[in-house]
Design a protein around this motif. Structure first.
Motif, PDB file in Angstrom:
ATOM      1  N   GLY A  41      77.084   9.206  52.247  1.00  0.00           N
ATOM      2  CA  GLY A  41      76.895   7.766  52.231  1.00  0.00           C
ATOM      3  C   GLY A  41      76.172   7.202  53.441  1.00  0.00           C
ATOM      4  N   LYS A  42      75.714   8.074  54.323  1.00  0.00           N
ATOM      5  CA  LYS A  42      75.030   7.604  55.535  1.00  0.00           C
ATOM      6  C   LYS A  42      73.616   8.161  55.591  1.00  0.00           C
ATOM      7  N   GLU A  43      72.795   7.522  56.410  1.00  0.00           N
ATOM      8  CA  GLU A  43      71.435   7.999  56.586  1.00  0.00           C
ATOM      9  C   GLU A  43      71.413   9.226  57.499  1.00  0.00           C
ATOM     10  N   ARG A  44      70.357   9.988  57.355  1.00  0.00           N
ATOM     11  CA  ARG A  44      70.180  11.140  58.226  1.00  0.00           C
ATOM     12  C   ARG A  44      69.926  10.646  59.649  1.00  0.00           C
ATOM     13  N   GLU A  45      70.607  11.250  60.612  1.00  0.00           N
ATOM     14  CA  GLU A  45      70.473  10.795  61.986  1.00  0.00           C
ATOM     15  C   GLU A  45      70.135  11.937  62.926  1.00  0.00           C
ATOM     16  N   PHE A  46      69.420  11.572  63.975  1.00  0.00           N
ATOM     17  CA  PHE A  46      69.035  12.523  64.998  1.00  0.00           C
ATOM     18  C   PHE A  46      70.253  12.980  65.784  1.00  0.00           C
ATOM     19  N   VAL A  47      70.297  14.269  66.082  1.00  0.00           N
ATOM     20  CA  VAL A  47      71.360  14.829  66.902  1.00  0.00           C
ATOM     21  C   VAL A  47      70.812  15.338  68.229  1.00  0.00           C
ATOM     22  N   ALA A  48      69.792  16.196  68.157  1.00  0.00           N
ATOM     23  CA  ALA A  48      69.232  16.779  69.377  1.00  0.00           C
ATOM     24  C   ALA A  48      67.817  17.267  69.095  1.00  0.00           C
ATOM     25  N   GLY A  49      67.004  17.316  70.156  1.00  0.00           N
ATOM     26  CA  GLY A  49      65.641  17.799  70.035  1.00  0.00           C
ATOM     27  C   GLY A  49      65.265  18.640  71.236  1.00  0.00           C
ATOM     28  N   ILE A  50      64.285  19.515  71.048  1.00  0.00           N
ATOM     29  CA  ILE A  50      63.844  20.394  72.132  1.00  0.00           C
ATOM     30  C   ILE A  50      62.346  20.609  72.020  1.00  0.00           C
ATOM     31  N   SER A  51      61.679  20.615  73.165  1.00  0.00           N
ATOM     32  CA  SER A  51      60.236  20.823  73.189  1.00  0.00           C
ATOM     33  C   SER A  51      59.901  22.268  72.834  1.00  0.00           C
ATOM     34  N   SER A  62      75.988   9.918  70.872  1.00  0.00           N
ATOM     35  CA  SER A  62      77.281  10.313  70.321  1.00  0.00           C
ATOM     36  C   SER A  62      77.638  11.773  70.590  1.00  0.00           C
ATOM     37  N   VAL A  63      76.646  12.576  70.964  1.00  0.00           N
ATOM     38  CA  VAL A  63      76.914  14.006  71.178  1.00  0.00           C
ATOM     39  C   VAL A  63      76.631  14.459  72.602  1.00  0.00           C
ATOM     40  N   LYS A  64      76.117  13.573  73.430  1.00  0.00           N
ATOM     41  CA  LYS A  64      75.808  13.949  74.809  1.00  0.00           C
ATOM     42  C   LYS A  64      77.048  14.471  75.522  1.00  0.00           C
ATOM     43  N   GLY A  65      76.854  15.580  76.229  1.00  0.00           N
ATOM     44  CA  GLY A  65      77.971  16.181  76.950  1.00  0.00           C
ATOM     45  C   GLY A  65      78.812  17.108  76.104  1.00  0.00           C
ATOM     46  N   ARG A  66      78.596  17.099  74.794  1.00  0.00           N
ATOM     47  CA  ARG A  66      79.376  17.963  73.903  1.00  0.00           C
ATOM     48  C   ARG A  66      78.497  18.993  73.194  1.00  0.00           C
ATOM     49  N   PHE A  67      77.277  18.640  72.901  1.00  0.00           N
ATOM     50  CA  PHE A  67      76.349  19.523  72.192  1.00  0.00           C
ATOM     51  C   PHE A  67      75.236  19.971  73.128  1.00  0.00           C
ATOM     52  N   THR A  68      74.743  21.184  72.890  1.00  0.00           N
ATOM     53  CA  THR A  68      73.620  21.716  73.666  1.00  0.00           C
ATOM     54  C   THR A  68      72.631  22.380  72.731  1.00  0.00           C
ATOM     55  N   ILE A  69      71.385  21.955  72.832  1.00  0.00           N
ATOM     56  CA  ILE A  69      70.325  22.584  72.047  1.00  0.00           C
ATOM     57  C   ILE A  69      69.561  23.559  72.931  1.00  0.00           C
ATOM     58  N   SER A  70      69.169  24.672  72.355  1.00  0.00           N
ATOM     59  CA  SER A  70      68.400  25.669  73.091  1.00  0.00           C
ATOM     60  C   SER A  70      67.534  26.436  72.098  1.00  0.00           C
ATOM     61  N   ARG A  71      66.606  27.200  72.629  1.00  0.00           N
ATOM     62  CA  ARG A  71      65.771  28.001  71.739  1.00  0.00           C
ATOM     63  C   ARG A  71      65.453  29.326  72.398  1.00  0.00           C
ATOM     64  N   ASP A  72      65.331  30.334  71.561  1.00  0.00           N
ATOM     65  CA  ASP A  72      64.921  31.668  71.995  1.00  0.00           C
ATOM     66  C   ASP A  72      63.600  31.944  71.303  1.00  0.00           C
ATOM     67  N   ASN A  76      62.337  33.327  67.594  1.00  0.00           N
ATOM     68  CA  ASN A  76      61.980  32.164  66.748  1.00  0.00           C
ATOM     69  C   ASN A  76      63.226  31.434  66.264  1.00  0.00           C
ATOM     70  N   THR A  77      64.178  31.260  67.151  1.00  0.00           N
ATOM     71  CA  THR A  77      65.465  30.687  66.774  1.00  0.00           C
ATOM     72  C   THR A  77      65.830  29.531  67.688  1.00  0.00           C
ATOM     73  N   VAL A  78      66.358  28.492  67.091  1.00  0.00           N
ATOM     74  CA  VAL A  78      66.883  27.341  67.818  1.00  0.00           C
ATOM     75  C   VAL A  78      68.385  27.267  67.551  1.00  0.00           C
ATOM     76  N   TYR A  79      69.122  26.949  68.584  1.00  0.00           N
ATOM     77  CA  TYR A  79      70.574  26.897  68.482  1.00  0.00           C
ATOM     78  C   TYR A  79      71.082  25.482  68.766  1.00  0.00           C
ATOM     79  N   LEU A  80      72.226  25.191  68.207  1.00  0.00           N
ATOM     80  CA  LEU A  80      72.945  23.971  68.558  1.00  0.00           C
ATOM     81  C   LEU A  80      74.391  24.366  68.818  1.00  0.00           C
ATOM     82  N   GLN A  81      74.739  24.417  70.086  1.00  0.00           N
ATOM     83  CA  GLN A  81      76.112  24.722  70.477  1.00  0.00           C
ATOM     84  C   GLN A  81      76.900  23.420  70.456  1.00  0.00           C
ATOM     85  N   MET A  82      77.943  23.380  69.647  1.00  0.00           N
ATOM     86  CA  MET A  82      78.735  22.168  69.496  1.00  0.00           C
ATOM     87  C   MET A  82      80.152  22.425  69.999  1.00  0.00           C
TER      88      MET A  82
END
Length: 123
Positions: A41-51, A62-72, A76-82
């Motif tokens: 019932g909600k719109e798609r929302e941004f969580v995290a981005g990485i260059s 809403s996720v700052k300090g709790r989630f971490t985005i990274s990439r290897d 060719n993989t991007v992670y979201l540690q929650m």
């Protein structure tokens, strides 16, 4: 470019999950990557981005300090540690790829999308 997201599941509040997004196809390492989520019932929302080189990251308030985005880039993989997950984090999580110079918070700026992975957090 194809994106395959995985790692979702059901956890209790305060728990952790790590999402992965594997990219395949041409020049995948040049893509800016983002994680988005959509609750019922909600719109798609941004969580995290990485260059593309991992040097710049950004998060929704809403996720700052709790989630971490990274990439290897070698994988060719991007992670979201929650961590410290809350029931409000319950949603389908999507990874997305863009050829923009920097990540964007707008879903319309991303050209490629993964299939989504469900995250359910119970209280």
């Amino acid at each position: 470019v194809q994106l395959q997201a995985s790692g979702g599941g059901s956890v209790q509040a305060g728990g952790s999950l790590r999402l992965s997004c594997v990219a395949s196809g041409s020049i995948t390492n040049r893509y800016v990557m983002g994680w988005f989520r959509q609750a019922p019932g909600k719109e798609r929302e941004f969580v995290a981005g990485i260059s593309w080189n991992g040097g710049y990251t950004g998060y929704a308030d809403s996720v700052k300090g709790r989630f971490t985005i990274s990439r290897d880039r070698t994988k060719n993989t991007v992670y979201l540690q929650m961590s410290s997950l809350e029931p409000e984090d319950t949603a389908v999580y999507y990874c997305a790829a863009s050829l923009r110079a920097t990540y964007s918070t707008r879903p319309s700026e991303y050209r490629y999308w993964g299939q989504g992975t469900q995250v359910t957090v119970s209280s």
